[in-house]
Write a protein that holds these residues in place. Sequence first.
Motif, PDB file in Angstrom:
ATOM      1  N   TYR A 149      27.192  28.693 -17.621  1.00 20.71           N
ATOM      2  CA  TYR A 149      27.045  27.649 -16.608  1.00 20.71           C
ATOM      3  C   TYR A 149      26.360  26.396 -17.164  1.00 20.71           C
ATOM      4  CZ  TYR A 149      28.479  30.795 -12.880  1.00 20.71           C
ATOM      5  OH  TYR A 149      29.184  31.641 -12.075  1.00 20.71           O
ATOM      6  N   TYR A 150      25.409  26.547 -18.056  1.00 21.40           N
ATOM      7  CA  TYR A 150      24.687  25.371 -18.546  1.00 21.40           C
ATOM      8  C   TYR A 150      25.567  24.470 -19.407  1.00 21.40           C
ATOM      9  CZ  TYR A 150      23.989  27.803 -23.022  1.00 21.40           C
ATOM     10  OH  TYR A 150      24.183  28.440 -24.198  1.00 21.40           O
ATOM     11  N   LYS A 151      26.731  24.956 -19.871  1.00 22.42           N
ATOM     12  CA  LYS A 151      27.657  24.138 -20.653  1.00 22.42           C
ATOM     13  C   LYS A 151      28.641  23.368 -19.757  1.00 22.42           C
ATOM     14  CE  LYS A 151      27.014  25.539 -25.008  1.00 22.42           C
ATOM     15  NZ  LYS A 151      27.110  24.839 -26.246  1.00 22.42           N
ATOM     16  N   ILE A 152      28.748  23.769 -18.488  1.00 23.34           N
ATOM     17  CA  ILE A 152      29.682  23.123 -17.566  1.00 23.34           C
ATOM     18  C   ILE A 152      29.015  21.882 -16.988  1.00 23.34           C
ATOM     19  CG2 ILE A 152      31.019  23.396 -15.452  1.00 23.34           C
ATOM     20  CD1 ILE A 152      31.107  26.394 -16.063  1.00 23.34           C
ATOM     21  N   THR A 153      29.658  20.714 -17.150  1.00 27.68           N
ATOM     22  CA  THR A 153      29.068  19.470 -16.669  1.00 27.68           C
ATOM     23  C   THR A 153      29.786  18.927 -15.428  1.00 27.68           C
ATOM     24  OG1 THR A 153      30.431  18.189 -18.188  1.00 27.68           O
ATOM     25  CG2 THR A 153      28.221  18.794 -18.929  1.00 27.68           C
ATOM     26  N   ASN A 154      31.087  19.124 -15.325  1.00 28.19           N
ATOM     27  CA  ASN A 154      31.834  18.611 -14.173  1.00 28.19           C
ATOM     28  C   ASN A 154      32.657  19.712 -13.544  1.00 28.19           C
ATOM     29  OD1 ASN A 154      30.971  15.982 -14.487  1.00 28.19           O
ATOM     30  ND2 ASN A 154      32.601  15.493 -15.917  1.00 28.19           N
TER      31      ASN A 154
END
Length: 102
Positions: free
Chosen positions: A97-102
């Motif tokens: 989740y921490y790699k997902i930005t949009n």
Amino acid sequence: MEFIKILPDKNLKKVWYVGWLLLFIPLAIGDYLLIALIQDAESRLIFGISTTVSLFIWILVLVYIPLYFKKLEYLIEGDAVTGKKGVLWRKISTIPYYKITN
């Protein structure tokens, strides 16, 4: 650990079929026109073989799309999103989740 399994929409298969059809039809029409216009037997044979090969590829695509569609799935887990795809070679991609930005 609980997760949510998401499968693709059934209309996605139709989109894939239409995309391949839009690619295949102009190629097939071009091949058939060239075969009709060429008088040389050797050139006709070459274009006939290319038409047969493209038809064979289209049949493979018709078989491959449902198999690929059946193997495509996404899992929303507690700390990541996982995507699974592939018919001959299974590929599993996990994105925290921490790699997902949009």
